[in-house]
Motif scaffolding. Structure first.
Motif, mmCIF file in Angstrom:
data_model
loop_
_atom_site.group_PDB
_atom_site.id
_atom_site.type_symbol
_atom_site.label_atom_id
_atom_site.label_comp_id
_atom_site.label_asym_id
_atom_site.label_seq_id
_atom_site.Cartn_x
_atom_site.Cartn_y
_atom_site.Cartn_z
ATOM 1 N N ASP A 237 22.636 30.113 -1.307
ATOM 2 C CA ASP A 237 21.745 29.321 -0.517
ATOM 3 C C ASP A 237 21.794 29.237 0.975
ATOM 4 O O ASP A 237 20.930 29.516 1.847
ATOM 5 N N ARG B 259 5.879 22.953 -4.959
ATOM 6 C CA ARG B 259 6.858 23.767 -5.269
ATOM 7 C C ARG B 259 8.268 22.903 -4.721
ATOM 8 O O ARG B 259 8.075 22.347 -3.855
ATOM 9 N N SER B 260 9.128 22.800 -5.606
ATOM 10 C CA SER B 260 10.451 21.858 -5.124
ATOM 11 C C SER B 260 10.898 22.173 -4.128
ATOM 12 O O SER B 260 11.300 21.395 -3.119
ATOM 13 N N GLU B 261 11.358 23.457 -3.839
ATOM 14 C CA GLU B 261 12.002 23.918 -2.627
ATOM 15 C C GLU B 261 11.270 23.761 -1.297
ATOM 16 O O GLU B 261 11.595 23.485 -0.262
ATOM 17 N N ARG C 276 13.384 29.469 -11.415
ATOM 18 C CA ARG C 276 11.936 29.126 -11.877
ATOM 19 C C ARG C 276 11.201 30.397 -12.021
ATOM 20 O O ARG C 276 11.242 31.430 -11.235
ATOM 21 N N TYR D 65 15.043 30.457 -5.524
ATOM 22 C CA TYR D 65 14.259 30.268 -4.152
ATOM 23 C C TYR D 65 15.054 29.324 -3.148
ATOM 24 O O TYR D 65 15.535 28.558 -3.515
ATOM 25 N N SER D 66 14.703 29.780 -1.709
ATOM 26 C CA SER D 66 15.534 29.114 -0.779
ATOM 27 C C SER D 66 14.540 28.868 0.535
ATOM 28 O O SER D 66 13.936 30.140 1.026
ATOM 29 N N TYR E 73 16.261 24.236 -1.878
ATOM 30 C CA TYR E 73 16.293 25.574 -2.929
ATOM 31 C C TYR E 73 15.844 25.013 -4.231
ATOM 32 O O TYR E 73 15.966 24.017 -4.543
ATOM 33 N N THR E 74 15.475 26.131 -5.037
ATOM 34 C CA THR E 74 15.489 25.895 -6.555
ATOM 35 C C THR E 74 16.120 26.990 -7.291
ATOM 36 O O THR E 74 16.082 28.294 -6.906
#
Length: 482
Positions: free
Chosen positions: A47, A109-111, A126, A137-138, A122-123
């Motif tokens: 990340d 989206r969580s990130e 997903r 994801y970052s 980041y996630t």
């Protein structure tokens, strides 16, 4: 109960399984924790790399660089890189893999939410709704835009993010070694516990247990050794107590037997003088006209029998006192030389035909702690015995040994001695070598028994043997301290 005991696991196995379970749980928890920490560290590191990329992209976007150019310049460094640019409301302005018109709002989206709140987020994995692929994801928030970079979460990336399996195998090997070491340690402890259990079962059955093979030199071994040693000592003490009890019981029974024998012997010995006195008196009463000489002779014989009867009662009294109260007999310092001198003086008062010469060979005064009356009876009875039965002319009293603890004395005569077959019995009560001659001389048969008991009360022993040059010799010891 025996069946249950046989079916139950041994203490060694139960302890080993317990330790094995605890150790495996601890190692499992440690491995899981360490595995998670290592994976988190790798994710954070990945990340951080992507966040550096996001920061550079934000700077370049602010400088007016087009997103396509940014994507072309970084695709070689990050294989499979996906770049997404969106505003703070979640609307997508650019995506390197999909048409922006087809993309939904990314505000949920969580990130993205984490970037809006914390500046970055980041996630791990997903599924993308647009490309139907899994991504890492970052995202990073800028002044007006949010840049999100993503890498495909494929086998290659998952292996990169996975923890080092070498550590897992290492911990597994360590756990196995710990299990083996625990097995041998618990087996040794279990062996000692089994030995203690066997000892307890044997002790419960009352078996004789000697001090066997020692236990190991540790706390449990020391406790076990002390328990077995104390039990062995208790057994010895109990056996000694029982032996002493049996000995005391035997002595008590022996005393009862001797008392019965003494009573029977006394009755037998009393009959003779009493019958003689009775016969003389009945003769005098039945014959009032008997001449004066015969009357005097009968009276003199009666007087002699009463003297014998008095001596018998005196000896019996002494024997009884020594048997029943030897520990109560008071003792005091006594000089043996004075007693011997007194006895020798009494011998000189005897008629010439019964008088013996007393030779005393004591280099100096000999003092013992004892009973004056009993010590006097020792020398007086030995002297009376020699005077009455030895047929000798001399008595020899010599000091054979003298030290701080005891003295050894020889009492001998130069008479005829006695036959060897009688020597083992001469100290028995009422034992007579020549019964007719002994009664004629007025003996009771208790003199030498009194001598033996009196010497025993003073902690000594006495033996008798015939002298090579003739006569009988008594050798006895006396302790000087009570």
């Amino acid at each position: 109960m025996a069946t249950v005991s046989k079916c139950r696991l041994s203490y060694h196995r139960r302890l080993f399984l317990l330790l094995l379970g605890i150790s495996w749980v601890l190692v499992g928890c440690f491995v899981a924790y360490q595995y998670g920490r290592e994976k988190y560290f790798k994710i954070e590191r990945l990340d951080a790399r992507l966040q550096l990329l996001n920061l550079r992209l934000l700077d370049e976007l602010a400088a007016g660089v087009r997103p396509d150019s940014l994507m072309a310049g970084n695709a070689g460094r990050f294989p499979g890189l996906r770049l997404t640019i969106l505003d703070h409301k979640g609307r997508v302005h650019y995506d390197s893999r999909s048409d922006t018109t087809r993309l939904a709002n990314h505000l949920n989206r969580s990130e993205v939410r984490a970037a809006l709140i914390n500046g970055s987020g980041y996630t791990l994995e997903r599924l993308s709704e647009s490309s139907h692929e899994h991504y890492f994801y970052s995202a990073m928030r800028g002044d007006s835009l949010i840049v999100r970079s993503a890498l495909p979460y494929n086998l290659e990336l998952s292996e990169v993010l996975a923890a080092d399996r070498g550590f897992l195998w290492f911990m597994l090997g360590v756990t196995l070694l710990m299990s083996v070491a625990g097995y041998f340690a618990t087996r040794r402890l279990g062996h000692n516990i089994v030995r203690l259990r066997d000892f307890a079962e044997r002790a419960e059955r009352g078996e004789v247990i000697a001090e066997s093979e020692p236990f190991p030199h540790d706390e449990l071994g020391d406790i076990s050794n002390n328990i077995i040693r104390l039990y062995a000592q208790l057994q010895k003490a109990t056996a000694e107590r029982d032996r002493q009890h049996e000995l005391m019981l035997h002595e008590e029974q022996e005393k009862i037997r001797i008392k019965k024998q003494l009573t029977n012997n006394i009755n037998h010995e009393l009959k003779t003088p009493v019958a003689a006195i009775q016969g003389y008196l009945e003769t005098l009463l039945a014959n009032p006209g008997i001449d004066a000489a015969r009357q005097r002779a009968f009276l003199e014989k009666s007087l002699a029998q009463t003297g014998r009867l008095r001596q018998l009662l005196t000896d019996v009294s002494i024997i009884t006192r020594m048997d029943e109260g030897s520990q109560l007999i008071s003792k005091e310092p006594v000089v043996l030389n004075d007693i011997i001198a007194e006895v020798a003086a009494d011998v000189q008062l005897l008629p010439p035909e019964r008088r013996l010469r007393v030779h005393c060979d004591f280099p100096g005064p000999v003092e013992v702690c004892g009973s004056p009356s009993l010590l006097t009876s020792v020398f007086r009875n030995l002297t009376d015995n020699a005077t009455a039965y030895s047929s000798g002319r001399d008595i020899f009293i010599r000091l054979l040994a003298d030290d701080e603890e005891s003295c050894t004395i020889s009492f001998a005569d130069n008479g005829i001695g006695i036959e060897e077959e009688h020597l083992p019995h001469i100290f028995e009560r009422f034992y007579r070598i020549d019964k007719g001659r002994s009664r004629k001389m007025g003996g009771t048969g208790l003199g030498l028994s009194i001598v033996r008991n009196a010497i025993a009360i003073h902690g000594g022993t006495i033996t008798a043997h015939n002298r090579p040059q003739g006569g009988l010799e008594f050798i006895f010891t006396l302790r000087k301290h009570s």
